[in-house]
Design an enzyme around this catalytic site. Structure first.
Site, PDB file in Angstrom:
ATOM      1  CG  ASP A   1     -31.160 -39.519  48.788  1.00 43.09           C
ATOM      2  OD1 ASP A   1     -31.212 -38.369  48.312  1.00 43.09           O
ATOM      3  OD2 ASP A   1     -31.611 -40.515  48.206  1.00 43.09           O
TER       4      ASP A   1
ATOM      5  CB  CYS B   1     -22.111 -42.223  31.107  1.00 42.63           C
ATOM      6  SG  CYS B   1     -21.533 -40.527  30.924  1.00 42.63           S
TER       7      CYS B   1
ATOM      8  CB  CYS C   1     -14.863 -40.864  28.445  1.00 42.05           C
ATOM      9  SG  CYS C   1     -15.870 -42.342  28.673  1.00 42.05           S
TER      10      CYS C   1
END
Length: 384
Positions: free
Chosen positions: A144, A204, A201
């Site tokens: 990262d 989130c 779904c």
């Protein structure tokens, strides 16, 4: 050795990959798979659209290195294979439970422990060194810290898929994986990508307190609590302050509600154990920190990089949202803090915690004398 015996040997790249995977698991990685530098498909174009819409906010580094980020070969022309590794940081308890105790600050699950960069980098270098010896070809290691699209690469390698919240989701580890990458000039057999298992779904998306998802698989960072509390260096817009609640560093909501988390086992890496000073710390303690005390308390954690002023800014928003007058003695001294972003949120919190008389007296005494225009506006704004 006979010709027949030689034919039974694994190709050098296959043997190197097998040894790499075994070594990675010995060092605590939960998943390791391989992809190729050209495997991320349309992710680069989606990045450009994200940037064109300004959804990266003040994260100018995303735009500066966009071309290199879109194609790993622009980062290193010699790359032939990319090894993606994941380390679980799954929590033992539901992070959402901590939101109910408004006298405490909530730190994102990933940041409640030692900085994952420090934990993973040495392990990745050790694995990469062995891969370099086994293949005789150079490698590069990233955690990262470079213009590399880790999540699309991890999906291409089959570690998981990018969910509707744009984060990586794994069938084995849910939404809780730290990612690292090893770029190799060797040709390693790629693994198959993982398909999207989100289906219908939308948990989130529905869980986001600030509605930061304009559509499934799209994020507007300017509305994201993680961005606002960690990356954003200025004043947090008024519309986001109440939804922040007591989240003082990051936000786990979209991650924590993912149904695939039910398969995730709690992290077993001892260096990633949750640190007590980061596990729902009292707001009153954090509001008392000067820069030196802040650095001492959060040494070796992701929180330290954000800096004292921004973290205290976030804690003041949490204090104002708590509406608990017991926090007023911790807030009031910060009305004189040297930092304007701290003073501004101290005003915001003070006006929500103080009595009408205390508020009017402070506004009359401090408002006109305040040298910073943004802080003055906080004194002068209507109380919501």
């Amino acid at each position: 050795m006979s010709h027949d015996a030689k034919s039974l040997e694994a190709p050098p790249s296959a043997a190197a990959k097998s040894a790499l995977q075994a070594h990675a698991r010995e060092l605590g990685f939960d998943t390791v798979r391989v992809t190729q530098p050209d495997a991320i498909g349309g992710a680069g174009d989606r990045l450009l659209a994200f940037l064109a819409d300004g959804r990266h906010g003040t994260m100018d580094w995303l735009e500066t290195h966009a071309d290199r980020r879109r194609d790993p070969r622009h980062l290193w022309p010699d790359v032939r294979s990319i090894v993606m590794l994941g380390m679980s940081y799954a929590p033992e308890n539901d992070p959402m439970d901590a939101l109910a105790d408004t006298a405490n600050g909530v730190v994102s699950t990933y940041a409640k422990r030692s900085d994952y960069h420090d934990v993973m980098k040495g392990k990745l270098k050790e694995i990469a060194g062995r891969l370099e010896r086994d293949t005789g070809l150079p490698v590069k290691v990233f955690v990262d810290t470079a213009p590399l699209m880790e999540k699309p690469l991890a999906a291409a390698a089959g570690i998981g898929w990018q969910g509707k919240h744009t984060n990586l989701v794994s069938r084995q580890h849910g939404s809780w994986l730290f990612l690292g990458a090893i770029l190799s000039a060797a040709d390693l057999d790629p693994d198959a990508p993982e398909r999207d298992h989100c289906g219908n779904c939308s948990r989130c998306l529905d869980a986001c307190p600030t509605k930061a998802f304009p559509a499934p698989y799209q994020l507007d960072a300017r509305r994201c609590i993680a961005y606002l509390t960690i990356e954003h260096k200025g004043h947090i817009p008024d519309e986001f302050r109440a939804p922040i609640g007591n989240r003082i560093f990051g936000c786990d909501d979209c991650l924590a509600v993912c149904p695939w988390n039910k398969f995730a086992q709690a992290s077993h890496e001892t260096r990633l154990e949750i640190r007590a000073e980061l596990d729902n710390p009292p707001l009153a303690d954090l509001l008392a920190l000067d820069d030196a005390a802040f650095r001492t308390r959060f040494r070796g954690t992701p929180v330290k990089r954000t800096g004292r002023d921004r973290v205290v800014r976030n804690c003041l928003i949490a204090a104002g949202n708590a509406k608990d007058a017991a926090l007023l003695p911790s807030v009031t001294p910060l009305l004189d803090d040297p930092s304007p972003i701290v003073r501004a949120m101290a005003v915001w919190a003070f006006r929500r915690l103080a009595t009408d008389g205390e508020r009017r007296a402070a506004e009359a005494a401090r408002g006109p004398a305040e040298p910073d225009a943004d802080v003055r506006r906080e004194w002068e704004s209507e109380l919501v």
